[in-house]
Design a protein around this motif. Structure first.
Motif, PDB file in Angstrom:
ATOM      1  N   VAL A  73       0.867  -1.177   0.000  1.00 28.25           N
ATOM      2  CA  VAL A  73       0.000   0.000   0.000  1.00 28.25           C
ATOM      3  C   VAL A  73       0.904   1.229   0.000  1.00 28.25           C
ATOM      4  O   VAL A  73       1.883   1.277   0.743  1.00 28.25           O
ATOM      5  CB  VAL A  73      -0.931  -0.004   1.223  1.00 28.25           C
ATOM      6  N   LYS A  74       0.589   2.232  -0.803  1.00 28.56           N
ATOM      7  CA  LYS A  74       1.547   3.315  -1.077  1.00 28.56           C
ATOM      8  C   LYS A  74       1.768   4.280   0.084  1.00 28.56           C
ATOM      9  O   LYS A  74       2.788   4.971   0.120  1.00 28.56           O
ATOM     10  CB  LYS A  74       1.138   4.082  -2.320  1.00 28.56           C
ATOM     11  N   ASN A  75       0.813   4.395   1.020  1.00 30.87           N
ATOM     12  CA  ASN A  75       1.035   5.234   2.204  1.00 30.87           C
ATOM     13  C   ASN A  75       0.183   4.723   3.355  1.00 30.87           C
ATOM     14  O   ASN A  75      -0.457   3.669   3.245  1.00 30.87           O
ATOM     15  CB  ASN A  75       0.779   6.719   1.902  1.00 30.87           C
ATOM     16  N   ARG A  76       0.168   5.459   4.463  1.00 34.20           N
ATOM     17  CA  ARG A  76      -0.437   4.967   5.698  1.00 34.20           C
ATOM     18  C   ARG A  76      -1.834   5.531   5.965  1.00 34.20           C
ATOM     19  O   ARG A  76      -2.307   5.504   7.103  1.00 34.20           O
ATOM     20  CB  ARG A  76       0.480   5.281   6.878  1.00 34.20           C
ATOM     21  N   LEU A  77      -2.513   6.004   4.917  1.00 35.66           N
ATOM     22  CA  LEU A  77      -3.854   6.553   5.071  1.00 35.66           C
ATOM     23  C   LEU A  77      -4.877   5.646   4.400  1.00 35.66           C
ATOM     24  O   LEU A  77      -4.681   5.193   3.267  1.00 35.66           O
ATOM     25  CB  LEU A  77      -3.931   7.960   4.470  1.00 35.66           C
ATOM     26  N   LEU A  78      -5.960   5.396   5.102  1.00 32.68           N
ATOM     27  CA  LEU A  78      -7.022   4.503   4.630  1.00 32.68           C
ATOM     28  C   LEU A  78      -8.340   5.249   4.668  1.00 32.68           C
ATOM     29  O   LEU A  78      -8.648   5.933   5.648  1.00 32.68           O
ATOM     30  CB  LEU A  78      -7.076   3.263   5.520  1.00 32.68           C
ATOM     31  N   LYS A  79      -9.093   5.130   3.588  1.00 31.92           N
ATOM     32  CA  LYS A  79     -10.462   5.657   3.592  1.00 31.92           C
ATOM     33  C   LYS A  79     -11.386   4.584   4.140  1.00 31.92           C
ATOM     34  O   LYS A  79     -11.544   3.530   3.556  1.00 31.92           O
ATOM     35  CB  LYS A  79     -10.879   6.064   2.176  1.00 31.92           C
ATOM     36  N   GLY A  80     -11.973   4.837   5.324  1.00 31.27           N
ATOM     37  CA  GLY A  80     -12.843   3.854   5.951  1.00 31.27           C
ATOM     38  C   GLY A  80     -14.158   3.709   5.211  1.00 31.27           C
ATOM     39  O   GLY A  80     -14.575   4.583   4.435  1.00 31.27           O
ATOM     40  N   ALA A  81     -14.828   2.583   5.451  1.00 31.72           N
ATOM     41  CA  ALA A  81     -16.103   2.317   4.795  1.00 31.72           C
ATOM     42  C   ALA A  81     -17.177   3.270   5.307  1.00 31.72           C
ATOM     43  O   ALA A  81     -17.317   3.488   6.509  1.00 31.72           O
ATOM     44  CB  ALA A  81     -16.519   0.873   5.037  1.00 31.72           C
ATOM     45  N   MET A  82     -17.924   3.850   4.368  1.00 30.15           N
ATOM     46  CA  MET A  82     -19.094   4.666   4.680  1.00 30.15           C
ATOM     47  C   MET A  82     -20.207   4.252   3.734  1.00 30.15           C
ATOM     48  O   MET A  82     -19.962   4.020   2.552  1.00 30.15           O
ATOM     49  CB  MET A  82     -18.785   6.155   4.499  1.00 30.15           C
ATOM     50  N   SER A  83     -21.410   4.179   4.248  1.00 27.81           N
ATOM     51  CA  SER A  83     -22.528   3.778   3.398  1.00 27.81           C
ATOM     52  C   SER A  83     -22.801   4.837   2.343  1.00 27.81           C
ATOM     53  O   SER A  83     -23.035   6.000   2.661  1.00 27.81           O
ATOM     54  CB  SER A  83     -23.782   3.564   4.244  1.00 27.81           C
ATOM     55  N   GLU A  84     -22.772   4.429   1.074  1.00 21.79           N
ATOM     56  CA  GLU A  84     -23.058   5.370  -0.010  1.00 21.79           C
ATOM     57  C   GLU A  84     -24.521   5.311  -0.435  1.00 21.79           C
ATOM     58  O   GLU A  84     -25.042   6.270  -1.001  1.00 21.79           O
ATOM     59  CB  GLU A  84     -22.190   5.056  -1.245  1.00 21.79           C
ATOM     60  N   ALA A  85     -25.200   4.150  -0.223  1.00 23.44           N
ATOM     61  CA  ALA A  85     -26.594   3.948  -0.661  1.00 23.44           C
ATOM     62  C   ALA A  85     -26.734   4.269  -2.145  1.00 23.44           C
ATOM     63  O   ALA A  85     -27.673   4.939  -2.572  1.00 23.44           O
ATOM     64  CB  ALA A  85     -27.556   4.791   0.171  1.00 23.44           C
ATOM     65  N   LEU A  86     -25.806   3.771  -2.937  1.00 24.56           N
ATOM     66  CA  LEU A  86     -25.790   4.045  -4.379  1.00 24.56           C
ATOM     67  C   LEU A  86     -25.926   2.758  -5.188  1.00 24.56           C
ATOM     68  O   LEU A  86     -25.263   2.567  -6.194  1.00 24.56           O
ATOM     69  CB  LEU A  86     -24.513   4.796  -4.765  1.00 24.56           C
ATOM     70  N   GLY A  87     -26.815   1.877  -4.735  1.00 26.98           N
ATOM     71  CA  GLY A  87     -27.155   0.699  -5.506  1.00 26.98           C
ATOM     72  C   GLY A  87     -28.415   0.935  -6.317  1.00 26.98           C
ATOM     73  O   GLY A  87     -29.301   1.695  -5.912  1.00 26.98           O
ATOM     74  N   THR A  88     -28.511   0.295  -7.478  1.00 26.48           N
ATOM     75  CA  THR A  88     -29.709   0.381  -8.304  1.00 26.48           C
ATOM     76  C   THR A  88     -30.820  -0.480  -7.688  1.00 26.48           C
ATOM     77  O   THR A  88     -30.618  -1.153  -6.679  1.00 26.48           O
ATOM     78  CB  THR A  88     -29.427  -0.109  -9.724  1.00 26.48           C
ATOM     79  N   ARG A  89     -31.974  -0.504  -8.341  1.00 28.41           N
ATOM     80  CA  ARG A  89     -33.082  -1.315  -7.832  1.00 28.41           C
ATOM     81  C   ARG A  89     -32.741  -2.800  -7.793  1.00 28.41           C
ATOM     82  O   ARG A  89     -33.258  -3.532  -6.957  1.00 28.41           O
ATOM     83  CB  ARG A  89     -34.337  -1.089  -8.676  1.00 28.41           C
ATOM     84  N   ASP A  90     -31.882  -3.240  -8.727  1.00 32.20           N
ATOM     85  CA  ASP A  90     -31.454  -4.644  -8.687  1.00 32.20           C
ATOM     86  C   ASP A  90     -30.056  -4.780  -8.086  1.00 32.20           C
ATOM     87  O   ASP A  90     -29.350  -5.747  -8.336  1.00 32.20           O
ATOM     88  CB  ASP A  90     -31.541  -5.302 -10.052  1.00 32.20           C
TER      89      ASP A  90
END
Length: 404
Positions: free
Chosen positions: A16-33
């Motif tokens: 991994v290129k550096n020591r920063l991680l973007k943690g999981a956050m709910s995006e709620a960007l799924g389609t109907r299926d």
């Protein structure tokens, strides 16, 4: 001392290129299926350009019959693999690593969301007011537990095929793995309940199945609670035991958080110096034998650097600061004395301010706007964000959300 710009080589050999991680956050960007909407590749391309070394998606469910909230993305077969591939490509720009977080909600799903009801280690209701939001689940059979392990392995294999750089099993925040780990929610009397050895069996068996499905050179991580912070729940000492067990199995990254819907410490913290869970993370890192990340409460460059330099973790996870400023990581890496404008959102309307709906709607609205290339400030009106999300998703979907 570890610097924020230092690369990190994981046990599987991936760097991994550096020591920063973007943690999981709910995006709620799924389609109907339940496919990824086009906004997801655009959003993650923006975060990838912002310099963060490792990006974790919001939870991707392994079963379309077991959603955690409206708008969930699901990866259980090949139907939408091309859409997932576009997401993987855009989220891996500029040397970023994009990992898919895999999840099953267990009983932690709003009433009525899943037509067949919910399942859990034991048929126990949530205590107190949460029993109104979440129905009592049906207890899983042993064969069903084995089937869920197979689902996680299949989803991980598909994530690899789609081009994601790794996967993470979500075993924190009260979801299904977390329910198995907790003696408060798991009162089984078979090989999956009782002692901690039994309660962590589902997680360890699933980790093993996922590792077998993706091979030894593909990163597999786990997100784990430091504690549930409720009486009779998963404790810090138990968490350390699970950390050791994952470390012995060569887990590539253990991300530490804490809390559940009952006690949302992942949002509230306890006022510790250097992030919400940094003190526990320091203890866990001493016994893990594999890289450890701590996520929660990091709001400025000085605190991030201090956590790394003092050995609290190998990586530091960031969430809301990256929503408010996708370039936050780049600024930290440049040595700027940057701080985040993350603040509690208040409307003056007590039911909204105390429900958690407002925070969720505001950040999800901002993520949609980031995907469109807009610049959004912390001063954006909360009620306007709620109105936009309600217009897009419907009032029923917006107000049937998880609290954290």
């Amino acid at each position: 001392m570890t610097a924020v710009s230092d690369p990190l080589t994981l046990p599987c050999g991936v760097t991994v290129k550096n020591r920063l991680l973007k943690g999981a956050m709910s995006e709620a960007l799924g389609t109907r299926d339940h496919a990824p909407r086009p906004e997801l590749p655009a959003l993650y391309a923006r975060w990838a350009r912002g310099g963060t070394g490792l990006l974790l998606t919001g939870n991707v469910m392994v079963d379309a019959r077991a959603l955690g909230e409206p708008g969930n993305v699901v990866l259980e077969d090949e139907r939408h693999l091309a859409d997932f591939h576009r997401w993987a490509v855009q989220g891996s720009r500029d040397g970023a690593a994009l990992w898919m977080q895999l999840n099953h909600p267990g009983k932690q799903a709003p009433r009525g969301l899943n037509a067949g009801g919910t399942v859990a280690p034991s048929a126990l209701p949530f205590p107190g007011g949460l029993a109104r939001a979440f129905a009592t689940a049906r207890e899983l059979t042993v064969l069903e537990i084995h089937g869920l392990t197979a689902r996680f392995a299949r989803s991980a294999r598909l994530a690899k095929r789609a081009g994601f750089g790794g996967v993470q099993l979500h075993a924190a925040h009260g979801y299904l793995f977390s329910q198995f780990l907790s003696p408060r929610h798991n009162v089984r009397t078979d090989e999956y309940g009782g002692s901690l050895e039994n309660r962590m069996r589902f997680l360890l068996e699933t980790y093993g199945a996922v590792r077998a499905a993706v091979g030894p050179r593909f990163p597999v991580g786990v997100k784990l609670n430091s504690s549930d912070f409720v009486r009779g729940g998963f404790s810090e000492e138990e968490s350390l035991t699970v950390v050791r067990a994952l470390g012995r199995r060569g887990c590539d990254l253990i991300e530490l958080s804490g809390g559940t819907y009952e006690k949302p410490m992942m949002m509230l913290g306890r006022g510790e110096r250097g992030g919400f869970f940094a003190d526990f993370s320091r203890r866990a890192r001493a016994v893990a034998g594999v890289p450890v990340c701590v996520t929660g409460g990091f709001r400025d460059a000085a605190t991030i650097r201090q956590a790394l330099e003092e050995g609290a973790a190998d990586l530091v996870g960031l969430g809301r600061p990256l929503v408010l400023d996708p370039e936050f990581s780049a600024r930290v890496l440049r040595g700027e004395a940057v701080g985040s404008e993350v603040r509690p959102l208040k409307t003056g309307i007590r039911p909204l301010d105390h429900s958690g709906y407002m925070e969720i709607a505001w950040y999800e609205d901002v993520m949609r706007r980031l995907a469109r290339g807009e610049e959004v400030g912390a001063e954006e009106a909360p009620l306007l964000a709620l109105a936009r999300m309600t217009a897009e998703m419907g009032a029923g979907a917006v107000f049937r959300r998880r609290r954290a």
